[in-house]
Write a protein that holds these residues in place. Sequence first.
Motif, short mmCIF file in Angstrom:
data_model
loop_
_atom_site.label_atom_id
_atom_site.label_comp_id
_atom_site.label_asym_id
_atom_site.label_seq_id
_atom_site.Cartn_x
_atom_site.Cartn_y
_atom_site.Cartn_z
N UNK A 14 -14.66 -11.53 -32.00
CA UNK A 14 -14.88 -10.97 -33.34
C UNK A 14 -15.50 -11.97 -34.32
N UNK A 15 -14.88 -13.14 -34.54
CA UNK A 15 -15.50 -14.03 -35.54
C UNK A 15 -16.89 -14.49 -35.15
N UNK A 16 -17.14 -14.61 -33.84
CA UNK A 16 -18.50 -15.01 -33.44
C UNK A 16 -19.51 -13.93 -33.85
N UNK A 17 -19.13 -12.67 -33.69
CA UNK A 17 -20.04 -11.57 -34.07
C UNK A 17 -20.28 -11.59 -35.57
N UNK A 18 -19.21 -11.75 -36.35
CA UNK A 18 -19.35 -11.74 -37.82
C UNK A 18 -20.25 -12.89 -38.27
N UNK A 19 -20.09 -14.07 -37.64
CA UNK A 19 -20.83 -15.24 -38.09
C UNK A 19 -22.25 -15.29 -37.50
N UNK A 20 -22.49 -14.59 -36.39
CA UNK A 20 -23.84 -14.59 -35.79
C UNK A 20 -24.71 -13.50 -36.41
N UNK A 21 -24.10 -12.43 -36.91
CA UNK A 21 -24.88 -11.28 -37.42
C UNK A 21 -25.90 -11.70 -38.48
N UNK A 22 -25.54 -12.49 -39.50
CA UNK A 22 -26.56 -12.86 -40.50
C UNK A 22 -27.71 -13.67 -39.92
N UNK A 23 -27.42 -14.46 -38.87
CA UNK A 23 -28.49 -15.28 -38.27
C UNK A 23 -29.47 -14.35 -37.54
N UNK A 24 -28.93 -13.37 -36.81
CA UNK A 24 -29.81 -12.44 -36.11
C UNK A 24 -30.71 -11.70 -37.10
N UNK A 25 -30.11 -11.36 -38.23
CA UNK A 25 -30.85 -10.65 -39.27
C UNK A 25 -32.00 -11.52 -39.79
N UNK A 26 -31.70 -12.78 -40.09
CA UNK A 26 -32.74 -13.68 -40.62
C UNK A 26 -33.82 -13.96 -39.58
N UNK A 27 -33.41 -14.15 -38.33
CA UNK A 27 -34.38 -14.45 -37.27
C UNK A 27 -35.34 -13.29 -37.07
N UNK A 28 -34.80 -12.09 -37.21
CA UNK A 28 -35.62 -10.90 -36.97
C UNK A 28 -36.77 -10.80 -37.97
N UNK A 349 -16.34 -24.16 -50.75
CA UNK A 349 -17.01 -25.35 -50.21
C UNK A 349 -17.82 -25.01 -48.96
N UNK A 350 -17.86 -23.74 -48.55
CA UNK A 350 -18.44 -23.40 -47.24
C UNK A 350 -19.81 -22.78 -47.30
N UNK A 351 -20.39 -22.69 -48.50
CA UNK A 351 -21.76 -22.22 -48.50
C UNK A 351 -22.08 -21.34 -49.68
N UNK A 352 -23.37 -20.97 -49.75
CA UNK A 352 -23.89 -20.22 -50.89
C UNK A 352 -24.44 -18.87 -50.46
N UNK A 353 -24.18 -18.47 -49.21
CA UNK A 353 -24.70 -17.18 -48.73
C UNK A 353 -26.08 -17.30 -48.13
N UNK A 354 -26.61 -18.51 -47.99
CA UNK A 354 -27.97 -18.68 -47.48
C UNK A 354 -28.01 -19.51 -46.19
N UNK A 355 -26.86 -19.66 -45.55
CA UNK A 355 -26.81 -20.49 -44.33
C UNK A 355 -27.70 -19.92 -43.23
N UNK A 356 -27.68 -18.58 -43.07
CA UNK A 356 -28.44 -17.98 -41.97
C UNK A 356 -29.94 -18.19 -42.15
#
Length: 414
Positions: A14-28, A349-356
């Motif tokens: 589950x957490x891997x899916x939640x954390x990978x989803x934004x990256x897949x979106x940006x890569x696309x 401290x974990x980010x600004x929403x732009x990591x992906x």
Amino acid sequence: MPQTRSVLCVVGTRPEAIKMAPIMCSLKEITDISVRLLLTGQHRDLLSQALASFGLIGEANLDLMQPNQSLSGLSARIMGGIDSILEQNPPAMVLAQGDTTTVMATAIACFHRQIPFGHVEAGLRTGNLSSPFPEEFNRIVASHAASLNFAPTEGARQALLREAIRPETIHVTGNTVIDALLATAAQKPRLSLPLPSDQRLVLLTMHRRENFGRPAAQIFDAVLALCAAFPDVHFLYPVHPNPNIRDAAHGMLSRSPQVTLTEPLDYPEMVAAMQRATLVLTDSGGLQEEAPALGKPVLVMRNETERPEAVQLGVAKLIGTSRRHVFREVARLLTSPADYAAMAKGVSPYGDGCAAARIAALVANSVLDATWPVPGARGATPPARSSIRLPTVEPVPAPPPQRPSPMPDTVHMA
Ligand SMILES: CC(=O)N[C@@H]1[C@@H](OP(=O)(O)OP(=O)(O)OC[C@H]2O[C@@H](n3ccc(=O)[nH]c3=O)[C@H](O)[C@@H]2O)O[C@H](CO)[C@@H](O)[C@@H]1O
């Protein structure tokens, strides 16, 4: 004409899916890259639920979980399954997130085939190979195999440097869970559960192996004592399906009218629960990262954490698992407005929403041999907030059937 190159994202839980989803979106959004998604099925039901929340469909699922399998058996099956895919249809790069056996086995399979591997959420460490077990070991293996290490914080970068990971492989990007959280919160998710509207809500989650047995019993005992002491407080507890937790939770808490036990919530509903909660009581890694970004104090039922930044900022607190400590720390936040305000700062401290977006640019530069500016890096234009629009996922062919010393920036409980 640039050639389209494929990036294979491997996801098991589950957490891997939640954390990978934004990256897949940006890569696309990068047209010269095609995105493929491979599932190992390490957490079958929770993984499907999280993928559905983001509209992701895993076109190939190794579905490798077997009852009572050993970690070595699981590792061997994942490595064999991924190796077949790397051989049949080699990607330009493989990405995996976190610290599960899926991640460790993927990293090794890539190393053996000399296919570049990018590790998302690199550099988290407790400094203790026994806790979390086997995740701390998995993290170390992944860092050494990676040609790109995406560290969520400067502290994580420093942890990698102490292990002599090559500095040129390390990039501080923020954590993609904040991207997923902010994008989901922007959609104004609703909590559909019937909860009393006149009571303060404490969101409770627990799933870690270290808390099975006696610690869980102590925690549930503290919850019952808190219900007795605070009639205006209600606990919402999405119970992890692991029977070690599930049976104890239902056995001890189901009779209390001040506790709502539910099945795991889908991600938007979970975000709505965090927004509605007064505070979060958890042993989850993801919730330690998410709740501070929503301005909710997090009490962490562990003795150490590989996510020290929130504790150092004062927005999370390590409270251990004893009945006395859990009761005392929750009661303090429920009764002292000053203590509550000191933790409910609304800073992350974990980010600004732009990591992906940063990770996607770094991956593109690597696989396309380009030099595009990395969003938000020095001198570059900051990116727009990442979008929740998700990529269409390219099918991955199914593989043939297989035969059958604490560190300075690690926080420990005082
Ligand atoms: C050893 C260790 O530290 N491992 C960690 C562990 O991650 P974790 O502790 O964060 O795991 P959980 O707590 O299960 O998931 C949390 C996510 O799930 C959402 N959620 C929760 C309940 C629910 O009902 N519905 C939901 O949607 C929630 O908001 C959050 O985003 O495994 C990861 C690799 O698998 C690792 O990378 C990570 O280090």
